[in-house]
Design an enzyme around this catalytic site. Structure first.
Site, PDB file in Angstrom:
ATOM      1  N   GLY A   1      -1.480   4.082  -4.462  1.00 59.19           N
ATOM      2  CA  GLY A   1      -1.128   2.912  -5.641  1.00 59.19           C
ATOM      3  C   GLY A   1      -0.098   3.117  -6.436  1.00 59.19           C
ATOM      4  O   GLY A   1       0.087   1.959  -7.225  1.00 59.19           O
TER       5      GLY A   1
ATOM      6  N   TRP B   1      -3.868   4.346   0.658  1.00 60.16           N
ATOM      7  CA  TRP B   1      -4.481   5.420   1.639  1.00 60.16           C
ATOM      8  C   TRP B   1      -5.399   6.315   1.230  1.00 60.16           C
ATOM      9  O   TRP B   1      -6.385   7.022   2.072  1.00 60.16           O
ATOM     10  CB  TRP B   1      -3.358   6.048   2.538  1.00 60.16           C
ATOM     11  CG  TRP B   1      -3.392   6.485   3.711  1.00 60.16           C
ATOM     12  CD1 TRP B   1      -3.846   7.843   4.282  1.00 60.16           C
ATOM     13  CD2 TRP B   1      -3.765   5.546   4.893  1.00 60.16           C
ATOM     14  NE1 TRP B   1      -4.177   7.823   5.667  1.00 60.16           N
ATOM     15  CE2 TRP B   1      -4.041   6.329   6.085  1.00 60.16           C
ATOM     16  CE3 TRP B   1      -3.528   4.211   5.357  1.00 60.16           C
ATOM     17  CZ2 TRP B   1      -4.370   6.075   7.370  1.00 60.16           C
ATOM     18  CZ3 TRP B   1      -3.725   3.757   6.380  1.00 60.16           C
ATOM     19  CH2 TRP B   1      -4.027   4.512   7.396  1.00 60.16           C
TER      20      TRP B   1
ATOM     21  N   SER C   1       0.834  -1.082   0.188  1.00 62.19           N
ATOM     22  CA  SER C   1       0.084   0.032  -0.144  1.00 62.19           C
ATOM     23  C   SER C   1       0.987   1.384  -0.095  1.00 62.19           C
ATOM     24  O   SER C   1       2.203   1.249   0.287  1.00 62.19           O
ATOM     25  CB  SER C   1      -1.147  -0.230   1.138  1.00 62.19           C
ATOM     26  OG  SER C   1      -1.743   1.325   1.325  1.00 62.19           O
ATOM     27  N   CYS C   2       0.384   2.677  -0.284  1.00 59.30           N
ATOM     28  CA  CYS C   2       1.018   3.666  -0.233  1.00 59.30           C
ATOM     29  C   CYS C   2       0.081   4.751  -0.044  1.00 59.30           C
ATOM     30  O   CYS C   2      -1.047   4.767   0.485  1.00 59.30           O
ATOM     31  CB  CYS C   2       1.866   3.869  -1.439  1.00 59.30           C
ATOM     32  SG  CYS C   2       1.124   3.796  -3.030  1.00 59.30           S
ATOM     33  N   GLY C   3       0.330   5.908  -0.844  1.00 60.40           N
ATOM     34  CA  GLY C   3      -0.968   6.930  -0.835  1.00 60.40           C
ATOM     35  C   GLY C   3      -1.860   6.677  -1.960  1.00 60.40           C
ATOM     36  O   GLY C   3      -3.089   6.916  -1.487  1.00 60.40           O
TER      37      GLY C   3
END
Length: 277
Positions: free
Chosen positions: A237, A262, A233-235
């Site tokens: 994708g 996120w 996961s990240c901000g």
């Protein structure tokens, strides 16, 4: 004749330079933001617009994976055939190019690799750049064949957080993960998923290039132990896919990217969020 073979999911600038004229090669500029559609890209490169046509704009979340029909149409328009070999790069080093690489993989296409170091490495090596859009493109015959499980939703991530055999890794900065720095997108909660592990994507790189496989394996093992099922996961994708690339290079094979990342999990909802004590 067999299609142009790749040495792996990562190629260096000299490998690419020696094959720029190969008829099966398609080079795609996958830059986003300030690096989208560089005015002087690698010679012959075509723009794969992750901010635009290669995102699902019916979804309010940024950089959401389009459906197979839309992906097929856009990639055909870039001249990609079933026998093509695709190299993707970006203007930041290894950043959004990893997202493009994983999208192709998720859509059933394996002859795709990321250019290590991207446009900065290409330029530093004194290799040719040219004006964008200088040559016409003949539509290709690429057809997407989605692979279930490579792009996942929040329910899958929630289950993975609880099952004990998987690891969820978050590519955001340590400050955003802890909730001590504000999120760049309005309306999102600060913090992280309970049980997730923080691995800022830049820690897998040195001078804009990916670390060697042995170093990558060691770094992942420090964080996930013997778990082999890894979700990222990240901000929005994008940099989650840098972790995915690093894990692939390190020898992990059971990998998935949380598309909402996120931008979805951080919204006010019942999805659990914790912050650093």
């Amino acid at each position: 004749m067999s299609p142009l073979a790749l040495p792996g999911p990562l190629v260096d600038v000299h490998w690419l330079a020696e094959r720029l004229d190969h008829p099966d090669l398609v080079v795609l500029d996958a830059g986003v933001g300030a690096h989208r559609g560089e005015p002087l890209p690698i010679a012959g490169a075509r723009v794969l617009d992750l901010d635009g046509a290669l995102s699902d704009h019916t979804d309010p979340r940024p950089h959401t994976m389009p459906d197979a029909a839309h992906f097929t149409a856009e990639v055909r328009a870039l001249g990609v055939d079933t026998r093509s070999t695709v190299v993707v790069y970006d203007g930041a080093g290894v950043y959004s190019s990893a997202r493009a690489w994983w999208m192709f993989r998720a859509m059933g296409f394996d002859r795709v690799a990321v250019l290590d170091g991207g446009l900065p490495a290409w330029t530093a090596a004194g290799l040719p750049r040219a004006a964008a859009g200088s040559a016409p493109v003949t539509a290709g015959d690429f057809t997407a064949a989605p692979r279930p499980g490579l792009i996942v939703d929040s329910a899958t991530v929630l289950a993975a957080l609880a099952d004990g055999t998987s690891a969820v890794l978050d590519a955001r900065t340590a400050e955003r993960f802890a909730g001590s720095a504000p999120e760049p997108r309005e309306g999102l909660r600060g913090g992280h998923m309970p049980g997730a592990v923080n691995l800022p994507f830049g820690e897998l790189q040195r001078a804009g290039r990916m670390l060697p496989p042995a170093e990558l394996r060691s770094r992942f093992h420090e964080l996930v132990g013997d778990r082999e099922r890894l979700l990222f996961s990240c901000g929005s994708g994008v940099t989650a896919c840098v972790l995915t690339l690093g894990a692939e290079l390190a020898g992990y094979r059971d990998l998935a990217v949380y598309d909402g990342s996120w931008s979805e999990w951080g919204l006010p909802s019942e999805l659990p969020v914790v912050t650093a004590e």
